[in-house]
Design a protein around this motif. Structure first.
Motif, mmCIF file in Angstrom:
data_model
loop_
_atom_site.group_PDB
_atom_site.id
_atom_site.type_symbol
_atom_site.label_atom_id
_atom_site.label_comp_id
_atom_site.label_asym_id
_atom_site.label_seq_id
_atom_site.Cartn_x
_atom_site.Cartn_y
_atom_site.Cartn_z
ATOM 1 N N GLY A 113 0.730 -2.198 9.756
ATOM 2 C CA GLY A 113 -0.954 -1.938 9.089
ATOM 3 C C GLY A 113 -1.043 -3.053 8.317
ATOM 4 O O GLY A 113 -0.988 -3.776 7.745
ATOM 5 N N ILE A 114 -2.703 -3.160 9.706
ATOM 6 C CA ILE A 114 -2.587 -4.321 9.644
ATOM 7 C C ILE A 114 -4.481 -4.403 8.843
ATOM 8 O O ILE A 114 -5.322 -4.059 9.967
ATOM 9 C CB ILE A 114 -2.893 -5.390 10.710
ATOM 10 N N PRO A 115 -5.019 -4.792 8.132
ATOM 11 C CA PRO A 115 -6.089 -5.572 7.234
ATOM 12 C C PRO A 115 -7.445 -5.402 8.085
ATOM 13 O O PRO A 115 -7.155 -6.615 8.386
ATOM 14 C CB PRO A 115 -5.716 -4.181 6.109
ATOM 15 N N GLU A 116 -8.366 -5.085 7.982
ATOM 16 C CA GLU A 116 -9.952 -5.448 8.374
ATOM 17 C C GLU A 116 -10.829 -5.429 7.829
ATOM 18 O O GLU A 116 -11.340 -4.250 7.676
ATOM 19 C CB GLU A 116 -9.601 -5.917 9.722
ATOM 20 N N PRO A 117 -11.393 -6.176 7.096
ATOM 21 C CA PRO A 117 -11.194 -7.634 6.389
ATOM 22 C C PRO A 117 -9.328 -7.992 5.255
ATOM 23 O O PRO A 117 -9.209 -6.832 5.345
ATOM 24 C CB PRO A 117 -11.906 -8.330 5.524
ATOM 25 N N ASP A 118 -8.687 -9.272 6.012
ATOM 26 C CA ASP A 118 -7.822 -8.728 5.359
ATOM 27 C C ASP A 118 -7.639 -9.570 3.784
ATOM 28 O O ASP A 118 -7.492 -10.672 3.831
ATOM 29 C CB ASP A 118 -6.771 -10.418 5.823
ATOM 30 N N THR A 119 -7.554 -8.406 2.953
ATOM 31 C CA THR A 119 -8.279 -7.987 1.381
ATOM 32 C C THR A 119 -6.991 -7.242 -0.100
ATOM 33 O O THR A 119 -6.368 -6.479 1.449
ATOM 34 C CB THR A 119 -9.811 -8.041 1.059
ATOM 35 N N GLY A 120 -6.806 -7.089 -0.525
ATOM 36 C CA GLY A 120 -5.795 -6.747 -1.175
ATOM 37 C C GLY A 120 -6.155 -5.361 -1.940
ATOM 38 O O GLY A 120 -5.940 -4.815 -0.624
ATOM 39 N N PRO A 121 -7.766 -5.234 -2.153
ATOM 40 C CA PRO A 121 -8.176 -3.343 -1.179
ATOM 41 C C PRO A 121 -7.615 -2.558 -0.061
ATOM 42 O O PRO A 121 -7.648 -1.725 -0.406
ATOM 43 C CB PRO A 121 -9.621 -3.878 -1.575
ATOM 44 N N GLN A 122 -7.686 -3.582 1.427
ATOM 45 C CA GLN A 122 -7.666 -3.280 2.439
ATOM 46 C C GLN A 122 -6.035 -2.440 2.252
ATOM 47 O O GLN A 122 -5.968 -1.478 2.890
ATOM 48 C CB GLN A 122 -8.226 -4.032 3.495
ATOM 49 N N GLN A 123 -5.466 -3.695 1.806
ATOM 50 C CA GLN A 123 -4.025 -3.470 2.209
ATOM 51 C C GLN A 123 -3.550 -2.070 1.200
ATOM 52 O O GLN A 123 -2.586 -1.272 1.813
ATOM 53 C CB GLN A 123 -3.440 -4.999 1.504
ATOM 54 N N LEU A 124 -4.157 -2.056 0.220
ATOM 55 C CA LEU A 124 -4.084 -0.971 -0.869
ATOM 56 C C LEU A 124 -3.878 0.284 0.338
ATOM 57 O O LEU A 124 -3.364 1.293 -0.128
ATOM 58 C CB LEU A 124 -4.704 -1.083 -2.084
ATOM 59 N N GLU A 125 -5.489 0.593 0.579
ATOM 60 C CA GLU A 125 -5.980 1.316 1.162
ATOM 61 C C GLU A 125 -5.034 1.830 2.102
ATOM 62 O O GLU A 125 -4.588 3.607 2.948
ATOM 63 C CB GLU A 125 -7.070 1.574 1.568
ATOM 64 N N ILE A 126 -4.486 0.682 3.057
ATOM 65 C CA ILE A 126 -2.893 1.238 4.015
ATOM 66 C C ILE A 126 -2.131 1.472 3.237
ATOM 67 O O ILE A 126 -1.532 2.930 3.573
ATOM 68 C CB ILE A 126 -2.881 -0.127 5.133
ATOM 69 N N ALA A 127 -1.414 1.051 2.324
ATOM 70 C CA ALA A 127 -0.502 1.701 0.924
ATOM 71 C C ALA A 127 -0.647 2.653 1.217
ATOM 72 O O ALA A 127 0.246 3.840 0.949
ATOM 73 C CB ALA A 127 -0.479 0.573 -0.011
ATOM 74 N N ASP A 137 8.973 4.328 2.796
ATOM 75 C CA ASP A 137 9.682 2.668 2.473
ATOM 76 C C ASP A 137 8.861 1.717 3.101
ATOM 77 O O ASP A 137 8.259 1.309 4.138
ATOM 78 C CB ASP A 137 10.773 2.142 2.773
ATOM 79 N N LEU A 138 7.742 0.625 1.736
ATOM 80 C CA LEU A 138 7.406 0.329 2.245
ATOM 81 C C LEU A 138 7.509 -1.485 2.377
ATOM 82 O O LEU A 138 7.372 -1.968 0.705
ATOM 83 C CB LEU A 138 6.041 0.256 1.693
ATOM 84 N N ILE A 139 7.406 -2.284 2.735
ATOM 85 C CA ILE A 139 6.810 -4.081 2.777
ATOM 86 C C ILE A 139 5.501 -4.486 3.030
ATOM 87 O O ILE A 139 4.889 -4.071 3.600
ATOM 88 C CB ILE A 139 7.418 -5.052 3.924
ATOM 89 N N VAL A 140 5.157 -5.128 2.277
ATOM 90 C CA VAL A 140 3.961 -5.319 1.104
ATOM 91 C C VAL A 140 3.713 -7.029 1.312
ATOM 92 O O VAL A 140 4.668 -7.900 0.619
ATOM 93 C CB VAL A 140 3.177 -5.065 0.380
ATOM 94 N N TRP A 141 2.806 -7.458 2.925
ATOM 95 C CA TRP A 141 2.780 -8.874 2.215
ATOM 96 C C TRP A 141 1.456 -9.169 1.887
ATOM 97 O O TRP A 141 0.555 -9.455 2.487
ATOM 98 C CB TRP A 141 2.627 -9.359 3.432
ATOM 99 N N GLY A 142 1.844 -8.895 0.649
ATOM 100 C CA GLY A 142 -0.409 -9.344 0.075
ATOM 101 C C GLY A 142 -1.090 -10.303 0.340
ATOM 102 O O GLY A 142 -0.553 -11.589 0.286
ATOM 103 N N ALA A 143 -2.327 -9.897 0.630
ATOM 104 C CA ALA A 143 -3.468 -11.227 0.426
ATOM 105 C C ALA A 143 -3.280 -12.009 0.012
ATOM 106 O O ALA A 143 -3.603 -12.932 -0.430
ATOM 107 C CB ALA A 143 -4.173 -10.316 1.198
ATOM 108 N N ASP A 144 -3.604 -10.357 -1.447
ATOM 109 C CA ASP A 144 -4.155 -12.066 -3.102
ATOM 110 C C ASP A 144 -3.828 -10.807 -3.737
ATOM 111 O O ASP A 144 -3.399 -10.441 -3.738
ATOM 112 C CB ASP A 144 -5.633 -11.854 -2.685
ATOM 113 N N ARG A 145 -4.060 -11.463 -5.141
ATOM 114 C CA ARG A 145 -4.157 -10.350 -6.255
ATOM 115 C C ARG A 145 -5.542 -9.621 -6.310
ATOM 116 O O ARG A 145 -5.705 -9.016 -7.866
ATOM 117 C CB ARG A 145 -3.443 -10.503 -7.411
ATOM 118 N N ASN A 146 -5.795 -9.646 -5.202
ATOM 119 C CA ASN A 146 -7.660 -8.814 -5.387
ATOM 120 C C ASN A 146 -6.975 -7.038 -5.362
ATOM 121 O O ASN A 146 -7.796 -6.354 -4.194
ATOM 122 C CB ASN A 146 -8.675 -8.954 -4.576
#
Length: 340
Positions: A113-127, A137-146
Motif C-alpha cells: 500500500g503506497i499512499p499518495e500523498p504520503d501522509t499519516g491519514p492516507q496511510q491509516l485509510e490504507i490500513a 498482518d500489517l507492517i506500517v512505515w509511518g510517514a509522520d504522527r499525523n
C-alpha cells in the motif's frame, strides 16, 4: 452471499472500527441489537459468539457484553503481509525488497500500500482498507504522527497484527523495529571529532513530526552536553525553495570557514537538498546511506535493512504464536559507518 450472522458480525466490527463503540464500551443486549439490525436474537447471539471467540468482544457478567479492552494478536498461519510505505528514495525501496524476500520464503503474499500523498491519514485509510479485506498482518512505515492512533488501536482489538517500522513509535498496540538512533548519533559525532571537527551542526526538518528525527536531535543535544563540544541545531523546511537552500548552505559554509565543522543531516535527503558538492571546512555526515552521498564526500550510516525486514516479519509471526499473551516489544539495530 454472506449469511445474516456474517452480516451482523461485519456490521458490528465496522461500528467498532469507526469508533461508535470504543474499547471497553458496553454493547447493546442481544434483543436490542436484533431490533436495531432487523434480525433475530439467535442471529445476533451467533454473531456475538463469533466475535467473542475472536477476542473482539467479552461477556462480563453481570455487566453485559463489552468491546475488548486488551490487545490480542491474531493467531493461525501467516498467509499475507500488508506493507504500508512510500517509495521516495532508495532506502525505502530496499526495505520493500527485503520484506518481499521474507514473504516469499514463508510462502506469504505481500500486499503493498503506497499512499499518495504520503501522509499519516492516507496511510491509516490504507490500513483500514487492507484490514477490512482480510489482511490481518500489517507492517506500517509511518510517514509522520499525523493520524488517529485510536483507529490503529481498534484494528488491534479487531485482531490485526501490527508492526511499525522506523519513523513512528506506536506505543503498546504494536511492535516496533528501527535504528538505535542514540548509538548512531554517537558514532557519527565520534567520527566527526576524529576527523578534526571543532563545531557540530545538526540539521533537522522544521515541519515533520517524526519520532526518529526527534530522537536523533535529542541524542545530538545530549551528546553535546556530555562532551562539552560546540554545536547547534539548525532547522530546514521540507518545502524550502532552491534560493532558501542556497542561503542555508552558505550559512553553514560560513561556519566552516570560521572553524572546522561537521554538518550532521538527520537523513540523506536533507543533505541532498543543501549540497551538490563538497564544501571546504565542512565535513558532511548522515544518519542514512545512499550512493549519492559519496559525491558529497559524506560519511553515511548504513542500516541493516535485510535484518530489520526479517525482524518485522518475525514480529508478526511471534504475535500470532503468542495470541492473547502478546505484549508490544521494541527491537533496535546498530548501523555501520560508511566512508566515501
Amino acid at each position: 452471499m454472506k449469511s445474516l450472522t456474517e452480516q451482523v458480525r461485519a456490521a458490528l466490527a465496522g461500528e467498532i472500527l469507526a469508533g461508535k463503540y470504543a474499547p471497553g464500551d458496553r454493547l447493546p443486549p442481544e434483543r436490542e441489537y436484533a431490533e436495531y439490525t432487523g434480525t433475530s436474537r439467535v442471529t445476533v447471539r451467533r454473531a456475538y459468539d463469533q466475535l467473542e471467540a475472536a477476542g473482539i468482544i467479552v461477556r462480563r457478567r453481570p455487566h453485559g457484553t463489552c468491546v475488548a479492552d486488551t490487545f490480542r494478536a491474531h493467531t493461525g498461519p501467516l498467509e499475507s503481509v500488508g506493507l504500508i510505505t512510500t517509495l521516495p528514495h532508495e532506502f525505502s525501496g530496499r526495505f520493500v525488497a527485503a520484506v518481499s524476500r521474507c514473504c516469499r520464503e514463508l510462502d506469504a503474499l505481500l500486499v503493498l500500500g503506497i499512499p499518495e500523498p504520503d501522509t499519516g491519514p492516507q496511510q491509516l485509510e490504507i490500513a483500514v482498507r487492507m484490514a477490512t479485506r482480510g489482511v490481518k498482518d500489517l507492517i506500517v512505515w509511518g510517514a509522520d504522527r499525523n493520524f488517529d492512533f485510536r483507529v490503529f488501536e481498534r484494528l488491534r482489538i479487531l485482531g490485526v497484527n501490527l508492526v511499525f517500522f522506523d519513523q513512528v513509535l506506536p506505543g503498546d498496540f504494536a511492535d516496533y523495529v528501527g535504528l538505535d538512533n542514540r548509538a548512531a548519533i554517537r558514532a557519527l559525532l565520534a567520527k566527526a571529532k576524529a576527523d578534526g571537527a571543532e563545531r557540530m551542526i545538526f540539521v533537522n526538518y522544521s515541519d515533520l513530526d517524526v519520532d526518529t528525527n526527534a530522537e536523533r536531535q535529542q541524542a545530538f543535544e545530549a551528546c553535546l552536553a556530555e562532551t562539552g563540544c560546540r554545536g547547534e541545531v539548525r532547522l530546514l523546511s521540507r518545502g524550502a525553495s532552491a534560493a532558501e537552500c542556497r542561503l542555508f548552505a552558505a550559512e553553514l559554509a560560513a561556519a566552516g570557514a570560521e572553524a572546522p565543522s561537521a554538518v550532521i543531516g538527520v537523513n540523506a535527503p536533507v543533505l541532498q537538498m543543501l549540497f551538490r558538492h563538497p564544501v571546504a571546512g565542512l565535513g558532511l555526515y548522515c544518519v542514512d546511506h545512499v550512493p549519492q552521498l559519496a559525491e558529497l564526500g559524506a560519511v553515511g550510516l548504513r542500516q541493516p535493512i535485510g535484518a530489520m525486514a526479517e525482524a518485522a516479519v518475525r514480529a508478526l509471526q511471534e504475535q500470532r504464536k503468542k495470541g492473547g499473551k502478546w505484549r508490544a516489544g521494541v527491537r533496535r539495530f546498530a548501523g555501520e559507518l560508511v566512508e566515501p
